[in-house]
Enzyme design. Structure first.
Site, PDB file in Angstrom:
ATOM      1  CE  LYS A  13     -17.042  27.326  60.750  1.00  0.00           C
ATOM      2  NZ  LYS A  13     -17.819  26.883  59.609  1.00  0.00           N
ATOM      3  NE  ARG A  88     -15.389  21.954  56.539  1.00  0.00           N
ATOM      4  CZ  ARG A  88     -16.421  22.683  56.966  1.00  0.00           C
ATOM      5  NH1 ARG A  88     -16.770  23.780  56.327  1.00  0.00           N
ATOM      6  NH2 ARG A  88     -17.097  22.290  58.016  1.00  0.00           N
ATOM      7  NE  ARG A 127     -24.760  22.237  66.413  1.00  0.00           N
ATOM      8  CZ  ARG A 127     -23.915  22.795  65.557  1.00  0.00           C
ATOM      9  NH1 ARG A 127     -23.466  24.006  65.786  1.00  0.00           N
ATOM     10  NH2 ARG A 127     -23.526  22.161  64.481  1.00  0.00           N
ATOM     11  NE  ARG A 131     -25.153  20.571  60.500  1.00  0.00           N
ATOM     12  CZ  ARG A 131     -24.073  21.326  60.542  1.00  0.00           C
ATOM     13  NH1 ARG A 131     -24.182  22.609  60.829  1.00  0.00           N
ATOM     14  NH2 ARG A 131     -22.891  20.814  60.299  1.00  0.00           N
ATOM     15  NE  ARG A 142     -19.706  18.355  61.590  1.00  0.00           N
ATOM     16  CZ  ARG A 142     -20.628  18.774  62.467  1.00  0.00           C
ATOM     17  NH1 ARG A 142     -21.382  17.905  63.118  1.00  0.00           N
ATOM     18  NH2 ARG A 142     -20.811  20.049  62.671  1.00  0.00           N
TER      19      ARG A 142
HETATM   20  P1  ADP Z   1     -19.474  22.651  60.579  1.00  0.00           P
HETATM   21  O1  ADP Z   1     -18.548  23.835  60.583  1.00  0.00           O
HETATM   22  O2  ADP Z   1     -20.305  22.556  61.801  1.00  0.00           O
HETATM   23  O3  ADP Z   1     -18.809  21.358  60.233  1.00  0.00           O
HETATM   24  P2  ADP Z   1     -20.618  23.383  57.940  1.00  0.00           P
HETATM   25  O4  ADP Z   1     -22.040  23.750  57.736  1.00  0.00           O
HETATM   26  O5  ADP Z   1     -19.576  24.411  57.659  1.00  0.00           O
HETATM   27  O6  ADP Z   1     -20.585  22.889  59.451  1.00  0.00           O
HETATM   28  O7  ADP Z   1     -20.259  22.083  57.065  1.00  0.00           O
HETATM   29  C1  ADP Z   1     -21.032  20.906  57.127  1.00  0.00           C
HETATM   30  C2  ADP Z   1     -20.462  19.837  56.184  1.00  0.00           C
HETATM   31  O8  ADP Z   1     -20.515  20.308  54.824  1.00  0.00           O
HETATM   32  C3  ADP Z   1     -18.995  19.463  56.384  1.00  0.00           C
HETATM   33  O9  ADP Z   1     -18.823  18.490  57.405  1.00  0.00           O
HETATM   34  C4  ADP Z   1     -18.628  18.919  55.002  1.00  0.00           C
HETATM   35  O10 ADP Z   1     -19.135  17.611  54.810  1.00  0.00           O
HETATM   36  C5  ADP Z   1     -19.388  19.834  54.074  1.00  0.00           C
HETATM   37  N1  ADP Z   1     -18.586  21.027  53.654  1.00  0.00           N
HETATM   38  C6  ADP Z   1     -18.860  22.323  53.967  1.00  0.00           C
HETATM   39  N2  ADP Z   1     -17.937  23.141  53.452  1.00  0.00           N
HETATM   40  C7  ADP Z   1     -17.044  22.355  52.807  1.00  0.00           C
HETATM   41  C8  ADP Z   1     -15.841  22.604  52.087  1.00  0.00           C
HETATM   42  N3  ADP Z   1     -15.349  23.841  51.950  1.00  0.00           N
HETATM   43  N4  ADP Z   1     -15.183  21.541  51.554  1.00  0.00           N
HETATM   44  C9  ADP Z   1     -15.639  20.312  51.684  1.00  0.00           C
HETATM   45  N5  ADP Z   1     -16.755  19.985  52.358  1.00  0.00           N
HETATM   46  C10 ADP Z   1     -17.461  20.992  52.919  1.00  0.00           C
END
Ligand code: ADP
Length: 188
Positions: A13, A88, A127, A131, A142
């Site tokens: 994504k 989300r 990968r 992180r 997750r």
């Molecule tokens: P991935 O899609 O690999 O989980 P992201 O970079 O989108 O990675 O998100 C990493 C983390 O950031 C999530 O696991 C969550 O803890 C937090 N996060 C990101 N976006 C949101 C959101 N819209 N609502 C709540 N937590 C979020």
């Protein structure tokens, strides 16, 4: 053009969002990046969300929604924006609707990047991005969070007709980019 990108962790994504925003000339708004940036900068919010991110949990709907509402009013979003990682949860989608209405904006498309779960696990565990939330246990969590609270958003947007565009996320980055571009009606 304002776009939402949905897809599980490991779906590519972020990479695809970067490519699409560059070709459309719109802002890339990644909530994950924003939160990791706040943690790295040691802001009060960063200190608050650090442990949540490390556990692979979600930060609160209201906190993330106000962050996004403020972000999309920045100058670079005037030509449009792509939301990567937001909404989300169903409540976040409702908060987004309300914010867009307040701002007089609308979504042109919701792109759902689809990748089977066994491939996601394989991609994420190999990968080695470094992180803090990429440990096997947190990755599994997750993926569970995605399946339980984020995946239902697809049905919610599907009910709105043609706005939901499902894209097969398996294949080379270039192939997927071509599919994504055509899903939003842009020449790639
Ligand atoms: P991935 O899609 O690999 O989980 P992201 O970079 O989108 O990675 O998100 C990493 C983390 O950031 C999530 O696991 C969550 O803890 C937090 N996060 C990101 N976006 C949101 C959101 N819209 N609502 C709540 N937590 C979020």
């Amino acid at each position: 053009m304002n776009v939402v990108f949905l897809g599980p962790p490991g779906s590519g994504k972020g990479t695809q969002a970067t490519r699409l925003t560059a070709s459309l000339g719109i802002a890339h708004v990644s909530t994950g990046e924003m939160l990791r940036g706040a943690v790295a900068a040691g802001t009060p919010m960063g200190r608050e969300v650090d442990a949540i991110l490390k556990r692979g949990e979600l930060v609160s709907d209201t906190v993330i929604s106000s962050l996004v509402e403020e972000r999309v009013q920045a100058d670079d979003c005037r030509t449009g924006f792509l939301l990567d990682g937001f909404p989300r949860t169903v409540p976040q989608a409702e908060l987004l609707d309300a914010a867009l209405t307040r701002l007089g904006l609308a979504l042109a498309a919701v792109v759902l990047l689809e990748v089977p779960e066994d491939e996601l696990l394989q991609r994420l565990t190999s990968r080695g991005e470094g992180r803090a939330d990429d440990t096997p246990e947190v990755i599994r969590h997750r993926l569970d969070v995605y399946r339980d609270v984020t995946a239902p958003l697809a049905a919610l947007y599907a009910e709105r007709g043609a706005i939901l565009r499902r894209v097969d996320g398996v294949g080379s980055m270039d192939d997927v980019a071509t599919r994504v571009a055509s899903a939003v009606g842009s020449p790639s």
